[in-house]
Scaffold this motif. Sequence first.
Motif, short mmCIF file in Angstrom:
data_model
loop_
_atom_site.label_atom_id
_atom_site.label_comp_id
_atom_site.label_asym_id
_atom_site.label_seq_id
_atom_site.Cartn_x
_atom_site.Cartn_y
_atom_site.Cartn_z
N THR A 380 41.05 -11.87 -3.42
CA THR A 380 42.41 -11.71 -3.15
C THR A 380 41.90 -9.99 -3.33
O THR A 380 42.26 -9.60 -4.10
N LEU A 381 43.50 -10.09 -2.19
CA LEU A 381 44.18 -8.32 -2.45
C LEU A 381 44.26 -7.83 -3.49
O LEU A 381 44.53 -6.61 -4.62
N ALA A 382 45.07 -8.72 -4.17
CA ALA A 382 45.89 -8.27 -5.81
C ALA A 382 45.30 -8.60 -6.84
O ALA A 382 45.40 -7.25 -7.82
N LYS A 383 43.32 -8.97 -6.82
CA LYS A 383 42.41 -8.04 -7.55
C LYS A 383 41.97 -7.49 -6.97
O LYS A 383 40.70 -6.96 -8.14
N LEU A 384 42.02 -6.35 -6.26
CA LEU A 384 41.16 -5.51 -6.28
C LEU A 384 40.82 -3.93 -7.74
O LEU A 384 40.16 -3.50 -7.54
N THR A 385 42.92 -4.04 -8.23
CA THR A 385 42.86 -3.56 -9.11
C THR A 385 41.95 -3.88 -10.35
O THR A 385 41.79 -3.16 -11.04
N GLU A 386 41.61 -4.84 -10.58
CA GLU A 386 40.90 -5.56 -11.79
C GLU A 386 39.38 -5.40 -11.33
O GLU A 386 39.14 -4.67 -11.99
N SER A 387 39.22 -5.32 -10.17
CA SER A 387 37.78 -4.87 -10.11
C SER A 387 37.30 -3.45 -10.01
O SER A 387 36.29 -2.98 -10.56
N ARG A 388 38.56 -2.84 -9.86
CA ARG A 388 38.56 -0.93 -9.82
C ARG A 388 38.42 -0.84 -11.03
O ARG A 388 37.71 -0.42 -11.58
N HIS A 389 39.28 -1.91 -12.40
CA HIS A 389 39.24 -1.59 -13.79
C HIS A 389 37.95 -1.02 -14.51
O HIS A 389 37.46 -0.70 -15.75
N GLN A 390 37.22 -2.56 -13.46
CA GLN A 390 35.57 -2.61 -14.23
C GLN A 390 35.21 -1.83 -14.05
O GLN A 390 33.99 -1.83 -14.70
N ALA A 391 35.15 -1.31 -12.21
CA ALA A 391 34.54 -0.53 -11.55
C ALA A 391 34.05 1.29 -13.00
O ALA A 391 32.93 1.68 -13.35
N ASP A 392 35.27 1.63 -13.46
CA ASP A 392 35.68 2.61 -14.29
C ASP A 392 35.25 1.91 -15.46
O ASP A 392 34.29 3.05 -16.81
N GLU A 393 35.07 0.58 -15.53
CA GLU A 393 34.51 0.19 -17.13
C GLU A 393 32.76 0.58 -17.18
O GLU A 393 32.28 1.24 -18.57
N VAL A 394 32.40 0.31 -16.48
CA VAL A 394 31.07 0.56 -15.73
C VAL A 394 30.53 1.41 -16.08
O VAL A 394 29.70 1.77 -16.64
N ASP A 395 31.45 2.71 -15.58
CA ASP A 395 30.93 3.92 -15.43
C ASP A 395 30.86 4.74 -16.80
O ASP A 395 30.33 6.04 -16.68
N ARG A 396 32.41 4.27 -17.13
CA ARG A 396 32.12 5.30 -18.62
C ARG A 396 31.11 4.53 -19.90
O ARG A 396 31.06 5.37 -20.87
#
Length: 511
Positions: A380-396
Amino acid sequence: MITAAGVADALTPAFVEMVQAGAARPVSGLEVVDPEDLMPVERGDLVVLVGTRRADEVVDAVRHAEAAAGLVLRRTWADLPQVREACAAAALPLLAVADGVPWSSVLGLLRSALDIARTMSHQQGPVAHVYSDLFDMADKISAIVDAPVTVEDATSRVLAYSTGQHDVDEARMSTIIGRRVPREVRGHFRSLGVFRRLARSDEPFFVPAGEGGVKPRYVVPVRAGGEWLGSVWAVVDAPVPQARERELVAAAQVIALYLLRLRTQGELQRQVQLDQIRSLLRGEPTERPDWLPPGPWRVAALTGPTQAGTAEARCELWLALARRHGWRQPLVADLDDRVYAVLGSEGSGPGTWFWLGEVVQKEWPRNSVLGIAAGSPVGTLAKLTESRHQADEVDRLAPAALPRPVASVETSWAALVVARALAGLGQTPLVSPVAALVEADHERAGTELTTLEAVIDYWGEPQRAARALAVHPNTIRYRMARLAETCPVDLDDPLQRLAVRLEIARIRAGG
């Protein structure tokens, strides 16, 4: 919607330039105001102040335009410190217009830009009638000089050509068929200094015939506000008479407006889509845009191609990389000083997670700072922010825990769990046997922590722990016996083993 910054980016700096950023407010309309008839403007208006005579009038106008999406002033007034301070206090974006440019031209471009932006908010793609007008102009110029004509941009890409292509050379036919001047022909003209002259001069000029049957040309530069936008090429046998030359120059001025519209349209399309992608990343849309493929999707944080420069510059490099490998409309945007891509989670074609991973793996040997880190797939579009924050976590994650250049939640979940646990522990030492060990003996703590770590990592396999440390198994037994005296923990207790392992990770993270 587009912001004042997006409008400025889409127009040539010879007309309008962003001189001071403010709040990113969507532009919904254009309002032309006079200092003698000031009133509070509507929220979302891009305010153009005309007829200014004194600095205090401009400062007063800023107060009336505090809710506006932006303020457009002559450069003379935009450069005044008191004006910039007033705009900064109101978070009002400030755009400057060159002093010599007619207001009519500026207002026409601004209105055109906003009209195109509104159109593109609902449907993507070029406005076909602009190209149609260019083809009409090519035919008109062809009639003036009685010769075949092409209209090209500054990169020698053919935008339009006249009808009736009889009696032309092979170079022209190749140009028409390929929609770009062939490399060898460009080399011929470059050797004659044609492009250098186009970039520096407004004057039309004659180019003699060349080798390989290349016929002579009459070339007219197309410029706007001192900037070279393109050129008109006519296949003629001799220089054009002066009377017809004046007609060609006038036609080139009309073509300059069309080329500005084309560039504005392309830049606006890019700015509108960037804003729409940013909205997706923030989780704002509730319905899927037409240009977004069906889900599931995942968000990837993009690192490199270089860490230097702004996020906007890195975004441009990623866009170029994606297009070069076949993704025609990359869903890549900068947000909060980071660069992200919205990717399809399934399949292997351009724009998917698998495809981008392959691209990065191929490019990584040439650019080792390149990397992508992706969050989980979402439906869902609403969960794209959740995926973005996870991507930031992985990158850190620490480099040792991040399998560069391609990483995801699936490949890094264990390291993520530890990172979240360490974040919960904080960096304040706990009263624990491991902390006491470090405090008691700094000289031996490094060796003993490494030994303790290896024993837990290879629990029940002392031979493997010894191989990992490149020591004899008896050394491991000796160290553990000594550790029992200074660090009394029950390693047979799985909970204590987990706690010790996390404590060691916390100590290492804290240096």
